[in-house]
Design a protein around this motif. Sequence first.
Motif, PDB file in Angstrom:
ATOM      1  N   VAL A 101       1.023  -1.209   0.049  1.00 37.32           N
ATOM      2  CA  VAL A 101       0.129   0.080   0.175  1.00 37.32           C
ATOM      3  C   VAL A 101       0.942   1.176   0.015  1.00 37.32           C
ATOM      4  O   VAL A 101       1.779   1.305   0.951  1.00 37.32           O
ATOM      5  CB  VAL A 101      -1.051  -0.155   1.480  1.00 37.32           C
ATOM      6  CG1 VAL A 101      -1.706   1.208   1.258  1.00 37.32           C
ATOM      7  CG2 VAL A 101      -1.851  -1.007   1.172  1.00 37.32           C
ATOM      8  N   LEU A 102       0.687   2.195  -0.947  1.00 38.58           N
ATOM      9  CA  LEU A 102       1.484   3.345  -1.141  1.00 38.58           C
ATOM     10  C   LEU A 102       0.611   4.468  -0.948  1.00 38.58           C
ATOM     11  O   LEU A 102      -0.549   4.408  -1.902  1.00 38.58           O
ATOM     12  CB  LEU A 102       2.232   3.266  -2.523  1.00 38.58           C
ATOM     13  CG  LEU A 102       3.399   2.111  -2.472  1.00 38.58           C
ATOM     14  CD1 LEU A 102       3.855   1.982  -4.219  1.00 38.58           C
ATOM     15  CD2 LEU A 102       4.545   2.393  -1.574  1.00 38.58           C
ATOM     16  N   PRO A 103       0.994   5.777  -0.401  1.00 39.68           N
ATOM     17  CA  PRO A 103       0.368   6.570  -0.756  1.00 39.68           C
ATOM     18  C   PRO A 103       0.355   7.526  -2.108  1.00 39.68           C
ATOM     19  O   PRO A 103       1.364   7.235  -2.770  1.00 39.68           O
ATOM     20  CB  PRO A 103       0.884   7.900   0.256  1.00 39.68           C
ATOM     21  CG  PRO A 103       2.114   7.411   0.664  1.00 39.68           C
ATOM     22  CD  PRO A 103       2.095   5.738   0.381  1.00 39.68           C
ATOM     23  N   ASP A 104      -0.721   7.979  -2.482  1.00 39.77           N
ATOM     24  CA  ASP A 104      -0.715   8.794  -3.738  1.00 39.77           C
ATOM     25  C   ASP A 104      -0.597   9.977  -3.853  1.00 39.77           C
ATOM     26  O   ASP A 104      -1.651  10.468  -3.387  1.00 39.77           O
ATOM     27  CB  ASP A 104      -1.671   8.086  -4.659  1.00 39.77           C
ATOM     28  CG  ASP A 104      -1.689   8.396  -6.184  1.00 39.77           C
ATOM     29  OD1 ASP A 104      -0.817   9.159  -6.677  1.00 39.77           O
ATOM     30  OD2 ASP A 104      -2.873   8.297  -7.134  1.00 39.77           O
TER      31      ASP A 104
ATOM     32  N   LEU B 100      -1.833  -0.346  16.178  1.00 46.25           N
ATOM     33  CA  LEU B 100      -0.550  -0.144  16.521  1.00 46.25           C
ATOM     34  C   LEU B 100       0.296  -0.707  17.642  1.00 46.25           C
ATOM     35  O   LEU B 100       1.357  -0.842  17.516  1.00 46.25           O
ATOM     36  CB  LEU B 100      -0.500   1.718  16.700  1.00 46.25           C
ATOM     37  CG  LEU B 100      -0.621   2.497  15.562  1.00 46.25           C
ATOM     38  CD1 LEU B 100      -0.959   3.955  16.064  1.00 46.25           C
ATOM     39  CD2 LEU B 100       0.641   2.447  14.758  1.00 46.25           C
ATOM     40  N   SER B 101      -0.622  -1.140  18.592  1.00 43.27           N
ATOM     41  CA  SER B 101      -0.260  -1.873  19.544  1.00 43.27           C
ATOM     42  C   SER B 101      -0.004  -3.280  19.413  1.00 43.27           C
ATOM     43  O   SER B 101       0.737  -4.130  20.257  1.00 43.27           O
ATOM     44  CB  SER B 101      -0.919  -1.555  20.740  1.00 43.27           C
ATOM     45  OG  SER B 101      -2.172  -2.287  20.540  1.00 43.27           O
TER      46      SER B 101
ATOM     47  N   TRP C  24      -1.471  -2.309   7.409  1.00 41.13           N
ATOM     48  CA  TRP C  24      -2.910  -1.902   6.481  1.00 41.13           C
ATOM     49  C   TRP C  24      -3.757  -3.098   6.493  1.00 41.13           C
ATOM     50  O   TRP C  24      -3.199  -4.166   6.097  1.00 41.13           O
ATOM     51  CB  TRP C  24      -2.583  -1.526   5.022  1.00 41.13           C
ATOM     52  CG  TRP C  24      -1.550  -0.416   5.040  1.00 41.13           C
ATOM     53  CD1 TRP C  24      -0.172  -0.542   4.779  1.00 41.13           C
ATOM     54  CD2 TRP C  24      -1.738   1.094   4.894  1.00 41.13           C
ATOM     55  NE1 TRP C  24       0.323   0.926   4.587  1.00 41.13           N
ATOM     56  CE2 TRP C  24      -0.613   1.759   4.678  1.00 41.13           C
ATOM     57  CE3 TRP C  24      -2.894   1.880   4.934  1.00 41.13           C
ATOM     58  CZ2 TRP C  24      -0.421   3.126   4.488  1.00 41.13           C
ATOM     59  CZ3 TRP C  24      -2.849   3.262   4.689  1.00 41.13           C
ATOM     60  CH2 TRP C  24      -1.750   3.694   4.487  1.00 41.13           C
ATOM     61  N   PHE C  25      -5.096  -2.845   6.409  1.00 35.35           N
ATOM     62  CA  PHE C  25      -6.284  -3.965   5.850  1.00 35.35           C
ATOM     63  C   PHE C  25      -6.666  -3.541   4.538  1.00 35.35           C
ATOM     64  O   PHE C  25      -7.124  -2.524   4.580  1.00 35.35           O
ATOM     65  CB  PHE C  25      -7.204  -3.937   7.005  1.00 35.35           C
ATOM     66  CG  PHE C  25      -6.897  -4.166   8.483  1.00 35.35           C
ATOM     67  CD1 PHE C  25      -6.181  -5.543   8.702  1.00 35.35           C
ATOM     68  CD2 PHE C  25      -6.296  -3.316   9.395  1.00 35.35           C
ATOM     69  CE1 PHE C  25      -5.778  -5.891  10.039  1.00 35.35           C
ATOM     70  CE2 PHE C  25      -5.735  -3.543  10.583  1.00 35.35           C
ATOM     71  CZ  PHE C  25      -5.471  -4.734  11.039  1.00 35.35           C
TER      72      PHE C  25
ATOM     73  N   HIS D  92       4.435   5.451   8.025  1.00 32.01           N
ATOM     74  CA  HIS D  92       3.049   5.449   8.110  1.00 32.01           C
ATOM     75  C   HIS D  92       2.397   5.303   9.499  1.00 32.01           C
ATOM     76  O   HIS D  92       1.538   5.837   9.999  1.00 32.01           O
ATOM     77  CB  HIS D  92       2.528   4.484   7.203  1.00 32.01           C
ATOM     78  CG  HIS D  92       2.555   4.932   5.583  1.00 32.01           C
ATOM     79  ND1 HIS D  92       2.861   3.929   4.843  1.00 32.01           N
ATOM     80  CD2 HIS D  92       2.584   5.992   4.950  1.00 32.01           C
ATOM     81  CE1 HIS D  92       3.224   4.521   3.553  1.00 32.01           C
ATOM     82  NE2 HIS D  92       2.987   5.737   3.909  1.00 32.01           N
ATOM     83  N   ALA D  93       3.186   4.377  10.170  1.00 27.53           N
ATOM     84  CA  ALA D  93       2.907   4.142  11.668  1.00 27.53           C
ATOM     85  C   ALA D  93       3.148   5.419  12.617  1.00 27.53           C
ATOM     86  O   ALA D  93       2.213   5.745  13.489  1.00 27.53           O
ATOM     87  CB  ALA D  93       3.714   2.975  12.373  1.00 27.53           C
TER      88      ALA D  93
END
Length: 173
Positions: free
Chosen positions: A20-23, A72-73, A79-80, A139-140
Motif C-alpha cells: 500500500v503506497l500513498p498517492d 499500532l499496539s 494496512w487492512f 506511516h505508523a
Amino acid sequence: MRKQFIDNPWITFRWAPQEVLPDFGEFTTEGNPSNQISGQFLGRDEQGESWLFTGYELNLFPDEAEGYYLNLSSEKPCWFVMWRLEEDIERYVDAQSIELAKSEPTFAIPHRICVSYNEAGRLLDGGESVDNVPLSAEHASWLEEYVSEHYRPEPKKRHRPASFRGADRSAED
C-alpha cells in the motif's frame, strides 16, 4: 495486488495484496478521477503478476481511534485491504489492461483500505476478504500522532464481586 502462481493440484494461483503506497499524484492519470478505483497491469515474472490499483481514500475518524490503537499496539501494525473477486471488471481496469484481466473468469479488486483493527474485524464478520500488508514506520508514525491526539481509553470500572455485597435482608431477620 499480486496474482501469485502456486504449485497446487486444485488451483494455479492466489490473490494477495502486495503493498500500500500513498498517492501524491504520481499514480493517478488525467482521465481518472482520484476517487475512482482503477487498475493497471504492471508486469509478470515467474512467480506471478503485479497489478496497481488507485483511487482509494483513507479517512480517519475519532470514534475509530481505539481500532487504530489496537493496530499500532499489535506486534506488526498493518494496512487492512478488503478485496473481492469480481466478474464485471470493465469499470475497474484500464483499457490497456482489460484483455489480460479478462483472461480469468474472476479478478481480485481491492475495494477498501483501512488501518482500524475494529473496522477490519467488522468487514471479516460481514464475510469480506480482508488481508493485511505491513505498515511502514513512516506511516505508523503519523497514525501514532492521530491516536495520541484522539484516543482516550475508557476508565476501568471495578466490579465488586457479589460475595462482598451482603445479603438483602430486612432488619427483622
